[in-house]
Motif scaffolding. Structure first.
Motif, short mmCIF file in Angstrom:
data_model
loop_
_atom_site.label_atom_id
_atom_site.label_comp_id
_atom_site.label_asym_id
_atom_site.label_seq_id
_atom_site.Cartn_x
_atom_site.Cartn_y
_atom_site.Cartn_z
N GLU A 456 38.91 30.25 54.70
CA GLU A 456 38.49 29.81 53.24
C GLU A 456 39.13 30.99 52.38
O GLU A 456 38.29 31.63 51.61
N LEU A 457 40.25 31.14 52.54
CA LEU A 457 40.75 32.28 51.92
C LEU A 457 40.64 32.18 50.56
O LEU A 457 40.23 33.17 49.53
N TRP A 458 40.93 31.01 49.79
CA TRP A 458 40.77 30.88 48.31
C TRP A 458 39.39 31.34 47.98
O TRP A 458 39.41 31.84 46.78
N SER A 459 38.52 30.64 48.32
CA SER A 459 36.94 31.10 48.23
C SER A 459 36.92 32.34 48.09
O SER A 459 36.12 32.85 47.23
N GLN A 460 37.15 32.96 49.20
CA GLN A 460 37.02 34.54 49.09
C GLN A 460 37.80 35.05 47.94
O GLN A 460 37.04 35.98 47.30
N LEU A 461 39.00 34.68 47.69
CA LEU A 461 39.51 35.46 46.64
C LEU A 461 38.73 35.19 45.14
O LEU A 461 38.92 36.01 44.21
N ALA A 462 38.69 33.73 45.14
CA ALA A 462 37.98 33.53 43.89
C ALA A 462 36.78 34.26 43.63
O ALA A 462 36.42 34.81 42.29
N GLN A 463 35.89 34.48 44.71
CA GLN A 463 34.61 34.98 44.57
C GLN A 463 34.75 36.54 44.16
O GLN A 463 34.06 37.09 43.10
N ASP A 464 35.73 37.32 44.75
CA ASP A 464 36.16 38.60 44.45
C ASP A 464 36.53 38.52 42.89
O ASP A 464 36.18 39.58 42.24
N PHE A 465 37.33 37.49 42.58
CA PHE A 465 37.93 37.61 41.10
C PHE A 465 36.87 37.65 40.27
O PHE A 465 36.78 38.35 39.15
N VAL A 466 35.91 36.69 40.23
CA VAL A 466 34.81 36.57 39.53
C VAL A 466 33.98 37.74 39.39
O VAL A 466 33.84 38.36 38.32
N GLN A 467 33.85 38.38 40.65
CA GLN A 467 33.07 39.53 40.31
C GLN A 467 33.68 40.74 39.64
O GLN A 467 33.07 41.44 38.80
N THR A 468 35.21 40.73 39.94
CA THR A 468 36.18 41.85 38.96
C THR A 468 35.80 41.51 37.61
O THR A 468 36.06 42.36 36.97
N MET A 469 36.16 40.28 37.32
CA MET A 469 36.05 39.87 35.72
C MET A 469 34.61 40.31 35.14
O MET A 469 34.78 40.70 34.00
N LYS A 470 33.52 40.04 35.88
CA LYS A 470 32.39 40.35 35.60
C LYS A 470 32.19 42.05 34.98
O LYS A 470 31.87 42.40 33.98
N THR A 471 32.76 42.59 35.89
CA THR A 471 32.80 44.00 35.86
C THR A 471 33.55 44.58 34.84
O THR A 471 33.22 45.44 33.75
N LEU A 472 34.73 43.89 34.50
CA LEU A 472 35.76 44.35 33.56
C LEU A 472 35.06 43.95 32.11
O LEU A 472 35.30 44.61 31.17
N TRP A 473 34.25 42.79 32.22
CA TRP A 473 34.30 42.20 30.81
C TRP A 473 32.73 42.36 30.41
O TRP A 473 32.22 41.99 29.21
N THR A 474 31.65 42.61 31.13
CA THR A 474 30.55 42.82 30.69
C THR A 474 29.88 44.50 30.91
O THR A 474 30.63 45.06 31.55
#
Ligand code: ZN
Length: 474
Positions: A456-474
């Motif tokens: 489930e590579l895409w699901s893992q990448l997407a999950q990490d990305f959402v977390q990264t975006m949260k850290t960057l933008w909130t």
């Protein structure tokens, strides 16, 4: 040895600029094409893997700043900071720097992995990463100067994308200015530090699949003449591709004239040994003479239609350039779009809108099909940008290819010889069902495919990305 070869069969494949029928393709153990047979009799196809749709070569994405994927969709409001003045490239750049200042190596890897997965799904199989985010947040080099470069390498390896890493020289904030602005401190580099990055990645690249290196100079405004000459000499001695942003903005052209008495491309052509290894990114504001000089040198232009439109840069003179036989490639630059079909469509439409006529690329290239003229142009230029044999179903080229989903609504009922036209000029875009890099399947059913350990590579990448975006933008 023979049983290690892979054989594929496609009823339709794009070979030498046209659709060929009943194509049997062989991939050697290095992942390059070692056999191409058209009009193959049924008896010869036995044991070949049958591809379920028309086959196209994969395209090189000739210009990327991966970290800018983190601001796609987030700079489309005027905002208080720029409300009082014009919102343009320069105000966008200030917002882009707000991410560049604080992104960590792990965050870069997470963003680049999602981006490279999207690019694969969008039909790119190699990306040229114009990489200038070198230093730690305080502007000092990381303990390992390769820290940020290797974050990009790991991201590409994780999804199976080919990568041409271009460590970039960035020394000053403008023509005649002694150094960088405070918010550019992470970009600080010298010819020597760039050469060390190139050598460092090269030393590791032997053990990595599909990674090579080149060099870049951010722009004429960001480096002095002597330093650019040193980088050019280094590239020349190693046969490396050289990339440089040039003439993207009118102000940059005016500043160059004020400082040197010449327009940027004119200055570059007069002072540097530009040849077929050179890739001039944007070249939005040019004269006929400048394009003639680029064409005569064998150098290429890297056009980034979606980013140039998004930033209000202007329209590249495609017909002027192609009309004299100029080379060019496509890049997605800030990644507001991760699809080459959309880039090619925008490129042609910008010409139609400004010239009031249709099928500009076909007419300029002396071809019948506009999509074919655009696709062939971008394929040929991509090889120069990446500095390796890519982008063709041709013996010795890396076996990168895309399998179109004929059930996509845009392709339903379209005659076989119009499939490329419909792919570029009918949207919602048709899907690439499968994408292969060096003969290895990387996308299945339109989704990036991981190793067996990462189903489930895409699901893992997407999950990490959402977390990264949260850290960057909130
Ligand atoms: Zn760029």
């Amino acid at each position: 040895m023979r049983n290690e070869l892979k054989r594929f069969f496609a009823a339709h494949a794009w070979v030498q600029g046209a659709w060929a029928r009943d194509v049997l393709l062989t991939v050697d153990t290095r992942g390059a094409w070692s056999g191409i047979q058209v009009d193959t009799p049924a008896a010869d196809r036995k044991s070949a893997i049958v591809l379920d749709g028309p086959l196209l070569p994969g395209l090189v994405n000739a210009h990327s700043h991966a970290f800018q994927r983190a601001i796609a969709g987030l700079t489309e409001r005027r905002g208080a900071a720029v409300a009082a003045r014009t919102d343009d490239f320069w105000s966008w750049r200030d917002r882009m720097y707000s991410v560049a200042r604080r992104i960590t190596p792990d965050q870069l890897e997470s963003i680049a992995a999602v981006l490279y997965a999207e690019l694969l799904v969008g039909g790119y199989t190699q990306v040229c990463e114009f990489h200038y985010l070198h230093n730690a947040m305080d502007g000092k080099p990381y303990a390992d100067p390769l820290e940020m470069s290797l974050a990009l390498v790991r991201a590409a390896q994780r999804v199976g994308m080919g990568l041409t890493l271009l460590p970039t020289l960035y020394m000053r904030s403008g023509f005649g200015v002694p150094g960088l602005r405070e918010d550019q401190r992470r970009f600080a580099s010298t010819p020597d530090s760039v050469f060390r990055l190139v050598e460092g990645v090269k030393a590791q690249a032997g053990a990595l699949a599909h990674v090579n290196v080149g060099v870049a100079v951010h722009s004429l405004r960001a480096a002095d003449a002597q330093a650019i000459k040193e980088v050019a000499a280094f590239a020349s001695s190693g046969g490396l591709p050289v990339h440089i942003h040039i003439a993207e903005q009118k102000m940059e052209v005016q500043d160059c004239i004020a400082q040197t008495g010449q327009r940027p491309i004119a200055w570059l052509m007069d002072h540097l040994p530009v040849n077929a290894h050179w890739n001039l990114v944007h070249a939005t504001h040019t004269t006929v003479e400048e394009l003639q000089a680029v064409c005569a040198s064998g150098g290429s232009i890297v056009i980034c239609p979606s980013t140039e439109a998004n930033l209000g840069d202007g329209v590249f003179d495609l017909s002027g350039h192609s009309g004299i036989g100029g080379h060019w490639s496509i890049g997605s630059d800030s990644h507001v779009t991760r699809s080459w079909t959309e880039e090619l469509r925008l490129l042609e439409y910008s010409q139609r809108l400004t010239q009031g006529r249709r099928n500009v690329a076909a007419q300029t290239g002396g071809l019948d099909s506009t999509a074919a003229a655009l696709f062939e142009g971008a394929l040929a230029g991509g090889e120069a940008a990446a500095g390796m044999p890519l982008g063709a179903i041709e013996l010795g080229h890396r076996a990168d290819f895309l399998v179109l989903d004929e059930q996509s609504s845009a392709l339903l009922g379209v005659p076989a010889n119009h499939v490329l036209d419909a792919l570029v000029f009918s949207s919602p875009d048709a899907r690439f069902k499968e994408v292969f890099v060096a003969g290895q399947r990387r996308v299945t059913e339109g989704r990036v495919r991981g190793r067996a350990s990462e189903p489930e590579l895409w699901s893992q990448l997407a999950q990490d990305f959402v977390q990264t975006m949260k850290t960057l933008w909130t």
